[in-house]
Design a protein around this motif. Structure first.
Motif, PDB file in Angstrom:
ATOM      1  N   ILE A  70      -9.689 -10.341  28.614  1.00 13.51           N
ATOM      2  CA  ILE A  70      -8.427 -10.874  29.322  1.00 13.51           C
ATOM      3  C   ILE A  70      -7.313 -10.039  29.756  1.00 13.51           C
ATOM      4  O   ILE A  70      -6.833  -9.829  30.791  1.00 13.51           O
ATOM      5  CB  ILE A  70      -7.695 -11.869  28.233  1.00 13.51           C
ATOM      6  N   LYS A  71      -6.942  -8.983  28.758  1.00 15.07           N
ATOM      7  CA  LYS A  71      -5.747  -7.993  29.002  1.00 15.07           C
ATOM      8  C   LYS A  71      -6.251  -6.880  29.954  1.00 15.07           C
ATOM      9  O   LYS A  71      -5.089  -6.567  30.691  1.00 15.07           O
ATOM     10  CB  LYS A  71      -5.483  -7.550  27.719  1.00 15.07           C
ATOM     11  N   TYR A  72      -7.263  -6.210  29.526  1.00 13.07           N
ATOM     12  CA  TYR A  72      -7.541  -5.174  30.382  1.00 13.07           C
ATOM     13  C   TYR A  72      -8.570  -5.173  31.488  1.00 13.07           C
ATOM     14  O   TYR A  72      -8.676  -4.225  32.232  1.00 13.07           O
ATOM     15  CB  TYR A  72      -8.077  -3.989  29.406  1.00 13.07           C
ATOM     16  N   ASN A  73      -9.521  -6.196  31.471  1.00 10.45           N
ATOM     17  CA  ASN A  73     -10.582  -6.165  32.598  1.00 10.45           C
ATOM     18  C   ASN A  73     -10.473  -7.506  33.077  1.00 10.45           C
ATOM     19  O   ASN A  73     -11.611  -7.825  33.408  1.00 10.45           O
ATOM     20  CB  ASN A  73     -11.704  -6.206  31.485  1.00 10.45           C
ATOM     21  N   SER A  74      -9.434  -7.759  33.622  1.00  9.11           N
ATOM     22  CA  SER A  74      -9.003  -9.223  34.295  1.00  9.11           C
ATOM     23  C   SER A  74      -9.940  -9.255  35.601  1.00  9.11           C
ATOM     24  O   SER A  74     -10.639 -10.248  36.067  1.00  9.11           O
ATOM     25  CB  SER A  74      -7.761  -9.414  34.638  1.00  9.11           C
TER      26      SER A  74
END
Length: 363
Positions: A70-74
């Motif tokens: 969720i945070k880095y690979n949206s």
């Protein structure tokens, strides 16, 4: 298991049902447009299964480290959602995409937003609302193994879910169309998780469905106005001809929007749309609606009003879910197009109100 029922209900299904239903739980002997499209081509069936297996492996990796995803690979997540969430994971992924996966029975912060189901007083619900819900229970996916019989586990869960939502959102209460979305969720998740997902979907930050169901149906009229404008913009030749024959969006698209296609399309398409809606909001509904109209261009051009309406009524039998979704992404629809038409509708409504006030004062 050939379809993805929540484990709460799966153990209630007789082994006979597993042979006579499609992957989603619709009886094969029924001519039901919700059924998964039968694929006779062995090579195509094998290739699709192979693709599904590859996607499952990728999703396992993402789910094992969800916070990082969720945070880095949206961007990667969005791309994979658009390709389709593997059916076996939808009951896990949809709650995560709707941001309810952190729910715990004692999570105070969560319950401030979404109350404990047992604390919702459905006994105090207006009898008129209860009657409206009751009338639609038997009409919701009657050919699905979960909802086929009166007072079945599925019907009872659907009834409670809709009554609970009506109790916490009295401005909406209940409106036709809501039951199909709730029913879809119940085929993948427990009653409790389905309720919270349903609540978030109706209050989605990128296009809350609850506004469609408010008395007066102003938002429904607005969305039909916007859709008509988008058809003129993106399907100019085809839509101009259809309008000349007397076709209007209100003749068919109200049901599409208010049920997010659940009422009249196969679950092959409906689940793909909900995959994207949970993450991106209502814009995908416009995209798919445009793609559906575009997909029958050759069938409607040169035809009469009656023949065009017949094509639209039977449109679910003409289209392939994967092809419709692929076509939807080829349409250069921008958020600004939607916002411009939204604003135009609002201005038109204000002008009408001013004119009404003026004529009243004149009288």
């Amino acid at each position: 298991m050939y379809y993805s029922l929540s484990m709460e209900f799966a153990d209630k299904i007789e082994s006979k049902s597993l042979i006579t239903t499609d992957r989603y739980g619709f009886y094969l002997e029924d001519t039901d447009y919700h059924q998964s499209k039968k694929i006779d081509d062995i090579d195509l069936k094998y290739n699709r299964k192979l693709i599904e297996t590859r996607r499952e492996k990728k999703w396992i990796a993402m789910l094992s480290n969800w916070e990082k995803t969720i945070k880095y690979n949206s961007n990667k997540l969005k791309k994979r959602i658009r390709k389709g969430v593997p059916d076996v994971f939808r009951g896990v992924v949809w709650p995560k995409l709707l941001d309810i996966s952190g729910y715990k029975p004692n999570d105070i912060k969560y319950k401030l937003k979404y109350p404990d189901l047992n604390a919702i007083l459905i006994d105090q619900l207006d009898e008129r609302v209860k009657d409206e819900i009751e009338r639609d229970i038997d009409r919701t996916f009657p050919n699905h193994v979960l909802f086929e019989s009166s007072n079945s586990k599925g019907q009872s869960a659907l009834r409670r879910l809709l009554q609970r939502y009506a109790a916490i959102d009295p401005d909406v209460g209940y409106c036709q169309g809501m039951g199909f979305i709730a029913g879809l969720l119940l085929t993948y998740m427990t009653e409790e998780t389905s309720f919270y997902c349903f609540t978030v979907i109706l209050n989605h930050s990128k296009g809350p469905l609850r506004e469609l169901y408010l008395p007066g149906m102003i938002d429904a009229r607005k969305k039909l106005f916007v859709f008509g404008g988008l058809c003129r913009q993106h399907l100019r030749k085809q839509w101009t001809y259809m309008e000349e024959q007397g076709i209007d969006t209100s003749m068919f698209a109200t049901e599409w929007f208010m049920t997010v296609f659940c009422r009249v399309f196969s679950f092959d398409l409906v689940t793909r749309v909900l995959d994207i809606f949970t993450y991106e909001g209502f814009k995908i509904v416009y995209r798919v609606a445009l793609a559906l109209i575009k997909s029958v261009e050759k069938l409607v051009m040169g035809k009469s009003f009656e023949d065009i309406m017949k094509v639209i009524r039977l449109i679910s039998s003409y289209v392939d879910a994967d092809e419709v979704i692929e076509m939807a992404w080829t349409i250069p629809l921008k958020t600004v197009h939607i916002e411009t038409l939204d604003n135009q509708f609002t201005l038109n409504e204000k002008s009408l109100q001013i004119n009404e006030i003026y004529h009243k004062n004149s009288d």
